[in-house]
Design an enzyme around this catalytic site. Structure first.
Site, PDB file in Angstrom:
ATOM      1  N   ASP A   1       0.962  -1.606  -0.158  1.00 29.20           N
ATOM      2  CA  ASP A   1      -0.064   0.000  -0.082  1.00 29.20           C
ATOM      3  C   ASP A   1       0.362   1.089  -0.014  1.00 29.20           C
ATOM      4  O   ASP A   1       1.826   1.574   0.372  1.00 29.20           O
ATOM      5  CB  ASP A   1      -0.723  -0.071   1.270  1.00 29.20           C
ATOM      6  CG  ASP A   1      -1.891   0.774   0.620  1.00 29.20           C
ATOM      7  OD1 ASP A   1      -2.211   1.667   0.075  1.00 29.20           O
ATOM      8  OD2 ASP A   1      -3.137   0.819   1.538  1.00 29.20           O
TER       9      ASP A   1
HETATM   10  C1  NOJ Z   1      -4.136   4.026   0.558  1.00 25.47           C
HETATM   11  C2  NOJ Z   1      -5.042   3.130   0.371  1.00 25.47           C
HETATM   12  O1  NOJ Z   1      -4.977   2.367   0.912  1.00 25.47           O
HETATM   13  C3  NOJ Z   1      -5.379   2.143  -1.166  1.00 25.47           C
HETATM   14  O2  NOJ Z   1      -6.084   1.049  -1.267  1.00 25.47           O
HETATM   15  C4  NOJ Z   1      -4.612   2.972  -2.326  1.00 25.47           C
HETATM   16  O3  NOJ Z   1      -5.419   1.859  -4.213  1.00 25.47           O
HETATM   17  C5  NOJ Z   1      -3.771   3.470  -2.070  1.00 25.47           C
HETATM   18  N1  NOJ Z   1      -3.580   4.186  -1.155  1.00 25.47           N
HETATM   19  C6  NOJ Z   1      -3.274   3.904  -3.424  1.00 25.47           C
HETATM   20  O4  NOJ Z   1      -3.738   4.886  -3.873  1.00 25.47           O
END
Ligand code: NOJ
Length: 738
Positions: free
Chosen positions: A264
């Site tokens: 993430d």
């Molecule tokens: C944080 C989020 O938790 C995740 O779901 C997302 O895909 C990523 N950022 C990328 O934007």
């Protein structure tokens, strides 16, 4: 790099040939995902790409820029390896579909599959290759904001929705130029954060993990998902992005996953903040050792991995192992042959009428009728004066829902617009009432198009808007109240302690109800809400969720009877926030609910759901009868068929979702009082009867046992129920013998 320069013909051979020519720096570069947005740290994207230091770019939504950056990668970087462009296309690119929680309410896997196929087609035409979806975290705590992004509380329903989304995004072949790579996230356990507080630590036993949280992830692997995303939080004290057990033991070893895992955002570097890694070098080491292929923009990999190899802490072979699946996917997609996007095609793809038709159909099928006293719905189209009231009634952003960022321009048909389109002759008035806001603003606000940063209403402005809404309602013959939550009240960093209607919405609902006119409540929201007062006093309630671009039309189609609602809740509705987590598949305790010695679970209000899992009404009625189990007794490993007759006993054609629940009565471990093990959404004409059959065998009866420390299917007796929701009463029994 042109394919003809690669020796060998299979993907594996092409990967090896390419790897053989790449420097270590380039190999590490493939593991780096560059942030293309202003808020992302790191060196200039162009410089990283030119040096061969980028495998992928995210947070960029600009077709022309994709081609510019790709050109640098192909023509100027040492080995000319194409980039993967990635973005959060969660429930639509330009045409917005109902949020995933809503799509799960359709209980029809065709809804997410066809919706995500359109999302993939649009996103790919824009130049994207890869979406960070589906989000398939099981969520049993309605306070958790990200409940909106998943399929709700149940692993069986969740698995079906997860696999359907992967099929929709990827199709049968990732080389299809109208598809994108999917990404199963967040691996794993994110929905179980303590107190429903986003990002908080998660503690899960192996039995919860394997029986509840992991099945949707395994379903995506079986459906061929190309990528996974590791979660942010600590799982049993180990950050998911450095979690060997999850990424090596379960994902690669047990499930034979051959794609790659991205962290993430900033999550590898975050292992330092979380108090796991000693420093950024240690964070990179932990990520690589745990099998995390791609570092999403924390730059711990590009900064430290070469040094770790030089020091002997990591071997080149360990790096290559993580690079291989990334290169393989680029080959499989055909990016070496066609790395660029045709910039002239996007407008034509976005204009295809079937995109919006699919969105309207998906929204119609996703809505759940919660109450319809005295048959108030469907409404007659000869109404003269209708008032549409509430802060969300004309809100495009609330209609589209979460994740509308990175330059997305809201363009939804609101409920007000949908009702006006349905009643061209009538006088349809509108008043928003007092505005609603989060007590603490969302960081994501600034990423949304049209964000103005306006100050909140003063108490006087709020009161005046409230009174205008009441007087507007007073002048009408019928009132449609559109209440719920704004888009940023659910989603990431959008957990809350209460599940009540925010702001003065319930007060307004009461004031309008006092006028003595027929009132219909339409809810736009991304999580269950504790609408206890409304459930008692408002005759008709439609849960429309965040229904997307065509949402307002779909609401009007249902309110005026062009479509008979058939959705069902994928989550239990708690009566208050403090009852969360609340879910139907609990174990029976020593003092079962309803028994003589029953000690109420709470003495200040029973935590019985306001609406149970699987619940939803229709404008017609259904009767379940003739439950048949093909054999009263079977051996472990054998299958039976459970069948039931369903009859439409009303006057209108309609859909019913037939649901099968089981309960293993004793065993090595205690099993939940009910577990969903089959469902089918069917359409019946008035008076029509259909027989619906479900298989029941080892796939449905096997579970992970704490006591046995493994998967087991046991000789035991089972209750079986089939019906219209998780309180189904039509009952049979099955005995499984050894
Ligand atoms: C944080 C989020 O938790 C995740 O779901 C997302 O895909 C990523 N950022 C990328 O934007």
């Amino acid at each position: 790099m042109n394919s003809t320069t690669e020796s060998g013909t299979t993907i594996a051979e092409r990967v090896e040939a390419l790897l053989g020519r790449m420097s270590l720096a380039e190999k590490i570069g493939q593991l780096n995902q560059v942030g293309g947005a202003d808020f992302a740290p790191g060196p200039k994207a162009e410089d990283q790409i030119r040096a061969g230091g980028a495998g992928s770019v995210l947070w960029l939504n600009n077709t022309q820029r994709f081609n510019e950056l790709q050109k640098i990668a192909i023509e100027e970087s040492p080995s000319g390896i194409p980039l993967l462009f990635a973005l959060d296309v969660i429930h639509g690119y330009r045409t917005i579909f109902p949020v995933p929680l809503a799509m799960a309410s359709s209980w029809d896997p065709a809804v997410p599959e066809q919706s995500q196929a359109v999302a993939a087609k649009e996103a790919r035409a824009a130049g994207l290759h890869w979406t960070f979806a589906p989000m398939i975290d099981i969520a049993r705590d309605a306070r958790w904001g990200r409940i909106v992004e998943g399929a709700g509380e149940d692993p069986y329903l969740g698995s079906a929705m997860a696999a359907a989304q992967v099929r929709g995004f990827q199709g049968d072949n990732v080389a299809d130029p109208e598809r994108v790579l999917a990404c199963a996230k967040h691996f794993a356990g994110y929905g179980y954060s303590d107190g429903g507080r986003d990002y908080d630590p998660v503690y899960l036993s192996e039995t919860q993990l394997r029986n509840i949280v992991l099945p949707p992830f395994e379903a995506t692997v079986k459906a061929g998902v190309a990528t996974f995303m590791s979660a942010y939080m600590d799982l049993n004290d180990v950050p998911a992005s450095g979690n060997h057990f999850l990424m090596r033991q379960i994902l690669r070893k047990e499930w034979s996953f051959d794609g790659f895992v991205v962290s993430d955002a900033f999550a590898v570097g975050n292992m330092l903040i979380q108090g796991h890694a000693r420093d950024r070098r240690d964070a990179a080491l932990r990520g690589i050792k745990a099998g995390l292929n791609m570092d999403m923009s924390s730059y711990t990999y590009p900064e430290n991995v070469a040094g770790l190899v030089a020091d002997g802490a990591l071997s080149v072979a360990e790096i290559e192992e993580l690079v291989r699946p990334i290169l393989a996917i680029k080959f499989r997609m055909g990016l070496f042959e066609q790395p660029y996007v045709d910039e002239n095609r996007l407008a034509e793809v976005l204009a295809q009428p079937e995109n919006r038709q699919t969105a309207r159909w998906a929204a119609q099928r996703s809505m759940v009728l919660l109450k319809n006293e005295g048959g108030l719905l469907p409404l007659k189209t000869d109404l003269q004066k209708v008032a549409v009231i509430g802060p969300l009634a004309d809100s495009m952003t609330a209609t589209e829902g979460s994740w509308m960022v990175f330059g997305h321009e809201p363009a939804a048909v609101t409920v007000l617009a949908g009702i006006r389109a349905k009643l061209p002759e009538a006088e349809v008035s509108y008043a928003p009432g007092s505005e609603i806001r989060r007590d603490i603003p969302s960081w994501f606000e600034s990423l949304m198009a049209g964000y103005t940063g306006e100050p909140p209403q003063t108490p006087e402005e709020s009161e005046s808007a409230f009174q205008t809404a009441v007087s507007t309602a007073r002048a009408a013959d019928l009132v449609v109240m559109v209440l719920g939550e704004t888009a940023l009240m659910a989603g990431e960093a959008a957990s809350r302690a209460s599940l009540d209607l925010p702001g003065r919405q319930e007060e307004l609902l009461k004031a309008v109800a006092d006028l003595g006119k027929p009132v219909v409540l339409v809810l736009l929201n991304g999580r269950p809400l504790s609408i206890n007062w409304a459930a008692e006093h408002i005759p008709a309630i439609l849960e429309a969720w965040e229904p997307g671009t065509e949402g307002g039309h779909a609401v009007a189609d249902i309110l005026f009877g062009d479509v008979n609602p058939g959705g069902k809740l994928p989550v239990s509705f708690p009566r208050k926030g403090s009852h969360a987590p609340l879910y139907y598949a609990r174990n029976i305790t020593h003092s079962p609910e309803g028994s003589q010695m029953y000690n109420p679970r709470y003495w200040d209000g029973l935590p019985v759901p306001l609406y149970p899992f699987g619940f939803g009404l229709s404008y017609t009625t259904f009767e379940f009868s003739n439950l048949q189990i093909s054999a009263p007794q079977v051996k472990v490993g054998e299958r039976v068929t459970v069948s039931v007759d369903v009859t439409n006993t009303g006057e209108m054609a309609g859909d019913e979702v037939v649901q099968l629940y089981i309960h293993q009565k004793w065993g090595t471990d205690t099993r939940p009082m009910r577990e969903l093990k089959g469902f089918e959404r069917i359409t019946l004409q008035p008076g029509e009867t259909k027989t619906v059959a479900f298989p029941l065998g080892p796939d449905e009866l096997t579970y992970w046992s704490t006591n046995a420390n493994g998967w087991i299917q046991e000789a035991a007796a089972f209750d079986i129920w089939v019906g219209a929701d998780s309180l189904a009463s039509l009952h049979g029994e099955l005995e499984v013998i050894g």
